[in-house]
Design a protein around this motif. Structure first.
Motif, PDB file in Angstrom:
ATOM      1  N   ASP A  25      42.532  41.804  47.912  1.00 32.94           N
ATOM      2  CA  ASP A  25      41.793  42.941  48.671  1.00 32.94           C
ATOM      3  C   ASP A  25      41.807  43.978  47.658  1.00 32.94           C
ATOM      4  O   ASP A  25      42.633  44.400  46.834  1.00 32.94           O
ATOM      5  CB  ASP A  25      42.489  43.164  49.770  1.00 32.94           C
ATOM      6  CG  ASP A  25      42.372  41.863  50.949  1.00 32.94           C
ATOM      7  OD1 ASP A  25      41.296  41.453  51.234  1.00 32.94           O
ATOM      8  OD2 ASP A  25      43.341  41.370  51.343  1.00 32.94           O
TER       9      ASP A  25
ATOM     10  N   ARG B 292      32.542  40.014  62.409  1.00 35.68           N
ATOM     11  CA  ARG B 292      33.761  39.615  61.817  1.00 35.68           C
ATOM     12  C   ARG B 292      34.247  38.309  62.548  1.00 35.68           C
ATOM     13  O   ARG B 292      34.590  37.240  61.779  1.00 35.68           O
ATOM     14  CB  ARG B 292      34.767  40.505  61.946  1.00 35.68           C
ATOM     15  CG  ARG B 292      34.368  42.107  61.473  1.00 35.68           C
ATOM     16  CD  ARG B 292      35.689  42.815  61.158  1.00 35.68           C
ATOM     17  NE  ARG B 292      36.346  42.545  59.750  1.00 35.68           N
ATOM     18  CZ  ARG B 292      35.683  42.726  58.455  1.00 35.68           C
ATOM     19  NH1 ARG B 292      34.934  43.344  58.409  1.00 35.68           N
ATOM     20  NH2 ARG B 292      36.478  41.861  57.534  1.00 35.68           N
TER      21      ARG B 292
ATOM     22  N   ARG C  24      38.125  42.294  51.885  1.00 34.85           N
ATOM     23  CA  ARG C  24      38.803  43.617  52.461  1.00 34.85           C
ATOM     24  C   ARG C  24      40.117  43.353  53.406  1.00 34.85           C
ATOM     25  O   ARG C  24      41.166  44.245  53.428  1.00 34.85           O
ATOM     26  CB  ARG C  24      37.804  44.371  53.102  1.00 34.85           C
ATOM     27  CG  ARG C  24      36.667  44.870  52.457  1.00 34.85           C
ATOM     28  CD  ARG C  24      36.802  46.013  51.133  1.00 34.85           C
ATOM     29  NE  ARG C  24      35.666  46.512  50.718  1.00 34.85           N
ATOM     30  CZ  ARG C  24      34.753  45.786  50.063  1.00 34.85           C
ATOM     31  NH1 ARG C  24      35.106  44.468  49.619  1.00 34.85           N
ATOM     32  NH2 ARG C  24      33.803  46.306  49.253  1.00 34.85           N
ATOM     33  N   ASP C  25      40.050  42.090  54.002  1.00 31.88           N
ATOM     34  CA  ASP C  25      41.086  41.641  55.005  1.00 31.88           C
ATOM     35  C   ASP C  25      41.585  40.633  54.547  1.00 31.88           C
ATOM     36  O   ASP C  25      42.110  39.834  55.783  1.00 31.88           O
ATOM     37  CB  ASP C  25      40.456  42.085  56.381  1.00 31.88           C
ATOM     38  CG  ASP C  25      39.127  40.854  56.469  1.00 31.88           C
ATOM     39  OD1 ASP C  25      38.606  40.304  55.488  1.00 31.88           O
ATOM     40  OD2 ASP C  25      38.798  40.700  57.703  1.00 31.88           O
TER      41      ASP C  25
ATOM     42  N   THR D 198      45.545  40.302  55.021  1.00 30.51           N
ATOM     43  CA  THR D 198      45.788  40.976  56.354  1.00 30.51           C
ATOM     44  C   THR D 198      45.439  40.261  57.697  1.00 30.51           C
ATOM     45  O   THR D 198      46.071  40.084  58.591  1.00 30.51           O
ATOM     46  CB  THR D 198      45.349  42.655  56.671  1.00 30.51           C
ATOM     47  OG1 THR D 198      44.019  42.525  56.399  1.00 30.51           O
ATOM     48  CG2 THR D 198      46.166  43.515  55.715  1.00 30.51           C
ATOM     49  N   CYS D 199      44.416  39.600  57.470  1.00 28.60           N
ATOM     50  CA  CYS D 199      43.665  38.902  58.775  1.00 28.60           C
ATOM     51  C   CYS D 199      43.153  37.486  58.392  1.00 28.60           C
ATOM     52  O   CYS D 199      43.667  36.561  59.178  1.00 28.60           O
ATOM     53  CB  CYS D 199      42.548  39.591  59.064  1.00 28.60           C
ATOM     54  SG  CYS D 199      42.541  41.286  59.852  1.00 28.60           S
TER      55      CYS D 199
ATOM     56  N   LYS E 108      37.915  51.702  55.035  1.00 31.26           N
ATOM     57  CA  LYS E 108      39.220  51.798  55.479  1.00 31.26           C
ATOM     58  C   LYS E 108      39.363  52.194  56.795  1.00 31.26           C
ATOM     59  O   LYS E 108      40.525  52.335  57.654  1.00 31.26           O
ATOM     60  CB  LYS E 108      39.730  52.650  54.459  1.00 31.26           C
ATOM     61  CG  LYS E 108      39.940  52.375  53.050  1.00 31.26           C
ATOM     62  CD  LYS E 108      40.726  53.392  52.245  1.00 31.26           C
ATOM     63  CE  LYS E 108      40.706  52.927  50.866  1.00 31.26           C
ATOM     64  NZ  LYS E 108      41.073  53.756  49.874  1.00 31.26           N
TER      65      LYS E 108
ATOM     66  N   ALA F 114      39.983  45.270  61.436  1.00 28.74           N
ATOM     67  CA  ALA F 114      40.466  44.855  60.183  1.00 28.74           C
ATOM     68  C   ALA F 114      40.019  45.434  59.031  1.00 28.74           C
ATOM     69  O   ALA F 114      39.155  45.187  57.989  1.00 28.74           O
ATOM     70  CB  ALA F 114      39.593  43.520  59.780  1.00 28.74           C
TER      71      ALA F 114
ATOM     72  N   LEU G 258      40.235  47.914  55.536  1.00 29.90           N
ATOM     73  CA  LEU G 258      40.785  47.694  54.143  1.00 29.90           C
ATOM     74  C   LEU G 258      42.048  48.383  54.147  1.00 29.90           C
ATOM     75  O   LEU G 258      42.174  49.652  54.232  1.00 29.90           O
ATOM     76  CB  LEU G 258      39.725  48.192  53.071  1.00 29.90           C
ATOM     77  CG  LEU G 258      40.297  48.399  51.790  1.00 29.90           C
ATOM     78  CD1 LEU G 258      40.931  46.997  51.115  1.00 29.90           C
ATOM     79  CD2 LEU G 258      39.331  49.117  50.879  1.00 29.90           C
ATOM     80  N   LYS G 259      43.073  47.449  53.919  1.00 31.29           N
ATOM     81  CA  LYS G 259      44.688  48.132  53.686  1.00 31.29           C
ATOM     82  C   LYS G 259      45.416  47.194  52.987  1.00 31.29           C
ATOM     83  O   LYS G 259      44.781  46.142  53.095  1.00 31.29           O
ATOM     84  CB  LYS G 259      45.160  48.820  55.087  1.00 31.29           C
ATOM     85  CG  LYS G 259      45.413  47.486  55.953  1.00 31.29           C
ATOM     86  CD  LYS G 259      46.490  48.246  56.880  1.00 31.29           C
ATOM     87  CE  LYS G 259      46.816  47.319  58.070  1.00 31.29           C
ATOM     88  NZ  LYS G 259      46.844  47.703  59.203  1.00 31.29           N
TER      89      LYS G 259
END
Ligand code: DC
Length: 219
Positions: free
Chosen positions: A8, A106, A127-128, A131-132, A179, A184, A186-187
Motif C-alpha cells: 500500500d 468498494r 491503498r487498503d 488493512t482491508c 487518506k 478504508a 489509505l494508512k
C-alpha cells in the motif's frame, strides 16, 4: 495456502512498477487494484451517470467487471471488452480517487480482489490491501516517497508535458482524499514494513522486498 504480499502507499510511490517486477521475479500473480477503481471510474464516465450513492449502487449491481490474466499480465474487462488501455491517464486516476470514497464501489470490488487472492500466490498493490482486502497477508509493505520525488516520477511517466507544480498539487490533493475518506482510507497497517523509496533506486526497492519475502518464507 497461498502467500500474499500487500503493498500500500500513496499515488506515484512506485508501487505498481515495483510490484510487477517482484511478481515476475518470484513467479507471483500481480494484482493492480488501482486499475479496478480506474475501470469503475471509466465505466461510470461511459454510462454518463452522476457520482451519487443511490445511482452508483444500482450501477454496481449490474456492472460486469472482470479480471483476466493474458500471458501473465492483468487485463480488465468491462462488459466483455478489454478496457485496460483506457485506464492510464491522470483524469481517470483522479476520478477513481473520487468514486472510491463510495461504499457501494468498494463493496463491488471487494469480492473481485479477494477471489483473485484465494487460490494464487499474489502480490497486490493499492491503498487498503494490508488493512482491508488481505488483512492476514503474509507480508505487508507500506511504500512511500517524498511528494517532490513522487511528482518528478509522475512527470516523467506523463512524458514531461505537465508542469511539476501542478502534478505536485494534484498528488497532494489525491493523498488528502485517499487518506481522509471514511471507508478504508489509505494508512499503514500496524504490521506493515515502512519503506521510503525517496533515496532508493527501483532495483534497490525490488531487491529489498524480495529479501523480506525470503525472510518471511524462511528461505
Ligand atoms: O493506484 P492508482 O493511482 O491507480 O489508484 C487510483 C485511485 O483508486 C486512488 O487514488 C484511490 C483508489 N484506490 C483505492 O481506493 N483503493 C485501492 N486499493 C486502490 C486504488
Amino acid at each position: 495456502m497461498p502467500f500474499r504480499i500487500a503493498i500500500d502507499g500513496p499515488a506515484a510511490s512506485g508501487k505498481s512498477t515495483v510490484a510487477k517486477a517482484v511478481a515476475k521475479k518470484i513467479g507471483f500473480l500481480y494484482l493492480d487494484t488501482g486499475a479496478l477503481y480506474r475501470a469503475m471510474a471509466y465505466a461510470i464516465r461511459q454510462a454518463n451517470i452522476p457520482p451519487k450513492e443511490k445511482v452508483l449502487q444500482q450501477f454496481c449491481s449490474s456492472c460486469d467487471l472482470e479480471i483476466r490474466y493474458i500471458e501473465g499480465e492483468q487485463h480488465v474487462f468491462l462488459e466483455k471488452e478489454d478496457i485496460s488501455l483506457f485506464l492510464k491517464d491522470e483524469e481517470i486516476g483522479n476520478f477513481a480517487s473520487q468514486i472510491s470514497t463510495f461504499s457501494c464501489i468498494r463493496q463491488a470490488l471487494f469480492d473481485l480482489q479477494r477471489k483473485t487472492g484465494e487460490k494464487n500466490n499474489i502480490i497486490a498493490d493499492g491503498r487498503d490491501i494490508g488493512t482491508c482486502i488481505f488483512p492476514d497477508a503474509e507480508l505487508k509493505i507500506y511504500l512511500t516517497a517524498k511528494t517532490s520525488v513522487r511528482a518528478l516520477r509522475r512527470q516523467k511517466e506523463l512524458g514531461l508535458k505537465e508542469p511539476l507544480e501542478e502534478i505536485e498539487e494534484n498528488l497532494r490533493k489525491r493523498d488528502r482524499r485517499d487518506k481522509s475518506r471514511e471507508i478504508a482510507p489509505l494508512k499503514q497497517a500496524f504490521d506493515a514494513i515502512y519503506l521510503d523509496s525517496s533515496e532508493l533506486s527501483r532495483e534497490e526497492i525490488i531487491e529489498q522486498i524480495i529479501q523480506y519475502y525470503h525472510q518471511r518464507k524462511g528461505i
